[in-house]
Design a protein around this motif. Structure first.
Motif, PDB file in Angstrom:
ATOM      1  N   ARG A 117     -97.812 -35.506 -24.536  1.00 41.22           N
ATOM      2  CA  ARG A 117     -98.182 -36.783 -25.141  1.00 41.22           C
ATOM      3  C   ARG A 117     -97.782 -37.967 -24.279  1.00 41.22           C
ATOM      4  O   ARG A 117     -97.809 -39.110 -24.755  1.00 41.22           O
ATOM      5  CB  ARG A 117     -97.515 -36.915 -26.512  1.00 41.22           C
ATOM      6  CG  ARG A 117     -98.070 -35.971 -27.565  1.00 41.22           C
ATOM      7  CD  ARG A 117     -97.271 -36.053 -28.844  1.00 41.22           C
ATOM      8  NE  ARG A 117     -97.991 -35.484 -29.973  1.00 41.22           N
ATOM      9  CZ  ARG A 117     -97.484 -35.337 -31.185  1.00 41.22           C
ATOM     10  NH1 ARG A 117     -96.243 -35.730 -31.438  1.00 41.22           N
ATOM     11  NH2 ARG A 117     -98.209 -34.819 -32.152  1.00 41.22           N
ATOM     12  N   THR A 118     -97.428 -37.728 -23.018  1.00 39.75           N
ATOM     13  CA  THR A 118     -96.904 -38.791 -22.165  1.00 39.75           C
ATOM     14  C   THR A 118     -97.676 -38.880 -20.856  1.00 39.75           C
ATOM     15  O   THR A 118     -97.807 -37.888 -20.137  1.00 39.75           O
ATOM     16  CB  THR A 118     -95.414 -38.545 -21.850  1.00 39.75           C
ATOM     17  OG1 THR A 118     -94.672 -38.431 -23.073  1.00 39.75           O
ATOM     18  CG2 THR A 118     -94.838 -39.680 -21.015  1.00 39.75           C
ATOM     19  N   GLY A 119     -98.175 -40.086 -20.552  1.00 36.54           N
ATOM     20  CA  GLY A 119     -98.794 -40.366 -19.262  1.00 36.54           C
ATOM     21  C   GLY A 119     -98.204 -41.632 -18.683  1.00 36.54           C
ATOM     22  O   GLY A 119     -97.425 -42.339 -19.338  1.00 36.54           O
ATOM     23  N   ILE A 120     -98.572 -41.937 -17.452  1.00 41.55           N
ATOM     24  CA  ILE A 120     -98.120 -43.178 -16.820  1.00 41.55           C
ATOM     25  C   ILE A 120     -99.233 -43.728 -15.954  1.00 41.55           C
ATOM     26  O   ILE A 120     -99.986 -42.965 -15.331  1.00 41.55           O
ATOM     27  CB  ILE A 120     -96.840 -42.955 -15.977  1.00 41.55           C
ATOM     28  CG1 ILE A 120     -96.299 -44.307 -15.457  1.00 41.55           C
ATOM     29  CG2 ILE A 120     -97.077 -41.968 -14.843  1.00 41.55           C
ATOM     30  CD1 ILE A 120     -94.930 -44.213 -14.821  1.00 41.55           C
ATOM     31  N   ARG A 121     -99.359 -45.055 -15.947  1.00 42.25           N
ATOM     32  CA  ARG A 121    -100.351 -45.732 -15.108  1.00 42.25           C
ATOM     33  C   ARG A 121     -99.637 -46.417 -13.954  1.00 42.25           C
ATOM     34  O   ARG A 121     -98.603 -47.076 -14.144  1.00 42.25           O
ATOM     35  CB  ARG A 121    -101.131 -46.765 -15.919  1.00 42.25           C
ATOM     36  CG  ARG A 121    -102.396 -47.257 -15.196  1.00 42.25           C
ATOM     37  CD  ARG A 121    -103.196 -48.226 -16.045  1.00 42.25           C
ATOM     38  NE  ARG A 121    -104.602 -48.203 -15.676  1.00 42.25           N
ATOM     39  CZ  ARG A 121    -105.415 -49.250 -15.712  1.00 42.25           C
ATOM     40  NH1 ARG A 121    -104.966 -50.431 -16.118  1.00 42.25           N
ATOM     41  NH2 ARG A 121    -106.674 -49.139 -15.379  1.00 42.25           N
ATOM     42  N   LEU A 122    -100.203 -46.302 -12.744  1.00 42.52           N
ATOM     43  CA  LEU A 122     -99.588 -46.818 -11.530  1.00 42.52           C
ATOM     44  C   LEU A 122    -100.629 -47.550 -10.692  1.00 42.52           C
ATOM     45  O   LEU A 122    -101.811 -47.204 -10.705  1.00 42.52           O
ATOM     46  CB  LEU A 122     -98.986 -45.676 -10.708  1.00 42.52           C
ATOM     47  CG  LEU A 122     -97.928 -44.810 -11.413  1.00 42.52           C
ATOM     48  CD1 LEU A 122     -97.633 -43.557 -10.601  1.00 42.52           C
ATOM     49  CD2 LEU A 122     -96.662 -45.613 -11.670  1.00 42.52           C
ATOM     50  N   SER A 123    -100.162 -48.557  -9.938  1.00 38.54           N
ATOM     51  CA  SER A 123    -101.053 -49.330  -9.057  1.00 38.54           C
ATOM     52  C   SER A 123    -100.432 -49.412  -7.667  1.00 38.54           C
ATOM     53  O   SER A 123     -99.863 -50.433  -7.298  1.00 38.54           O
ATOM     54  CB  SER A 123    -101.289 -50.727  -9.628  1.00 38.54           C
ATOM     55  OG  SER A 123    -100.061 -51.404  -9.870  1.00 38.54           O
TER      56      SER A 123
END
Length: 357
Positions: free
Chosen positions: A220-226
């Protein structure tokens, strides 16, 4: 050959297609950071996406960046979100909540509190306040003893999100907000265990993600990165090394996904795809850049190894974007003046494609 319209298994979720609605700030929340009936309609209209990622919800009052954004740190906010998630599920959709701590990108006029950050370095430019744009203030540098509390705030908000009916959460680690500030080589001037070396600068992100996984589970865990982005004045002098190290630390956690923005050269992104063993969501075009993601960009990144493709602005004016992409129908233009103006105009007023009879 993989297409946008193939199904995909994301943790415990069966996605009917590989189209993701990217998180987009729309500042339509009610006072107190409460979700509204209009927000329920907005997301429900777009429930044919394989996955929706909500606009950023602050995990604490001090984490609020912009006025008019929703939160996930009070019981009232949890209650207000339940009709939103219920509406998406009733329309057959799936929705993750993006958890966004603004860090230094905030203002006392918005929260009543002085912003905090890894160091006492202000963001570049002006920030939004209830009275209009204001110069970004100098944040208070967090004491070493305070940092874990802010990392844990994502986990607390994640538990609230699941209680509100979300299928999972995405930590906003991109675009110059708090996680991105810790990753940065110019917003983070710390000399303790959270600053200096690459290993230390990734520590806050790893701690925040680990706490969230402990709270709600990896599926249930994601992460967004730039990677390499310069939003709000952040800079990274070693993006490939930095993000490879971060992905290597996150890999054993077996997250639902990593969500990358096209904020650095394509070869770096391809190298990061190779470094990440799990599901990758790719946003193929620069956020708020001159070009929107279309079918060609999506197909290109599916060929390069992305598993899911996120679309941002195209979803604003095209609630039926999946059908339009599937049937090569025209993509309606968006009225940029209505992005943040509030109200239902430019929010609920975009129709589905009208077939001629």
């Amino acid at each position: 050959m993989t297409t946008l319209f193939d199904s995909y298994r994301l943790g415990d979720l069966a996605l009917p297609n590989r189209v993701v609605m990217a998180p987009m700030t729309r500042v339509r929340a009610a006072p107190g950071g409460l979700a509204t009936p209009s927000m329920a309609s907005y997301y429900a209209q777009r429930a044919t996406a394989g996955l929706i990622v909500s606009e950023g919800a602050q995990p604490s009052l001090i984490g609020q960046s912009n006025p008019g954004t929703p939160g996930l740190y009070t019981e009232e906010q949890v209650t207000a979100w339940r009709p939103v998630t219920a509406a998406v599920h009733a329309n057959g959709g799936r929705i993750f909540a993006q958890l966004m701590h603004g860090g230094r990108v905030s203002h006392p006029d918005t929260t009543g509190l002085r912003p905090v950050g890894p160091s006492a370095v202000p963001a570049a430019g002006e920030v939004f306040t209830p009275a209009g744009p204001r110069p970004a203030p100098t944040p208070r540098a967090l004491d070493t003893s305070e940092v874990p509390e802010h990392a844990r705030s994502y986990a607390v908000a994640a538990r609230h999100a699941i209680d509100a009916g979300f299928d999972g959460v995405e930590l906003h680690g991109a675009n110059g907000y708090l996680i991105s500030q810790f990753l940065s080589s110019n917003a983070n001037l710390r000399t303790d265990r959270y600053g200096g070396s690459v290993r230390n600068r990734i520590r806050f992100a790893v701690d925040a993600v680990s706490a969230t996984v402990d709270a709600v589970g990896a599926a249930r865990t994601g992460i967004r990165l730039s990677p390499g982005a310069s939003f709000w004045g952040v800079a990274e002098t070693d993006s490939l090394q930095l993000y490879t190290a971060l992905l290597n630390e996150l890999a054993p956690l077996r997250l639902a996904y990593v969500h990358l923005e096209a904020t650095v050269d394509e070869q770096v992104l391809v190298d990061l795809r190779r470094a990440w063993p799990g599901t990758l969501i790719m946003n193929p075009t620069l956020p708020l850049g001159p070009k929107q993601t279309g079918r060609a960009e999506a197909d290109h990144w599916l060929e390069l190894g992305a598993d899911l493709i996120s679309f941002g602005r195209a979803f604003i004016a095209n609630p039926d974007l999946v059908e339009r992409l599937r049937n090569t129908l025209p993509i309606a233009p968006v009225d940029e003046a209505t992005y943040y103006q509030g109200g239902d105009a430019g929010y609920l007023t975009y129709p589905a494609y009208q077939y001629s009879t």
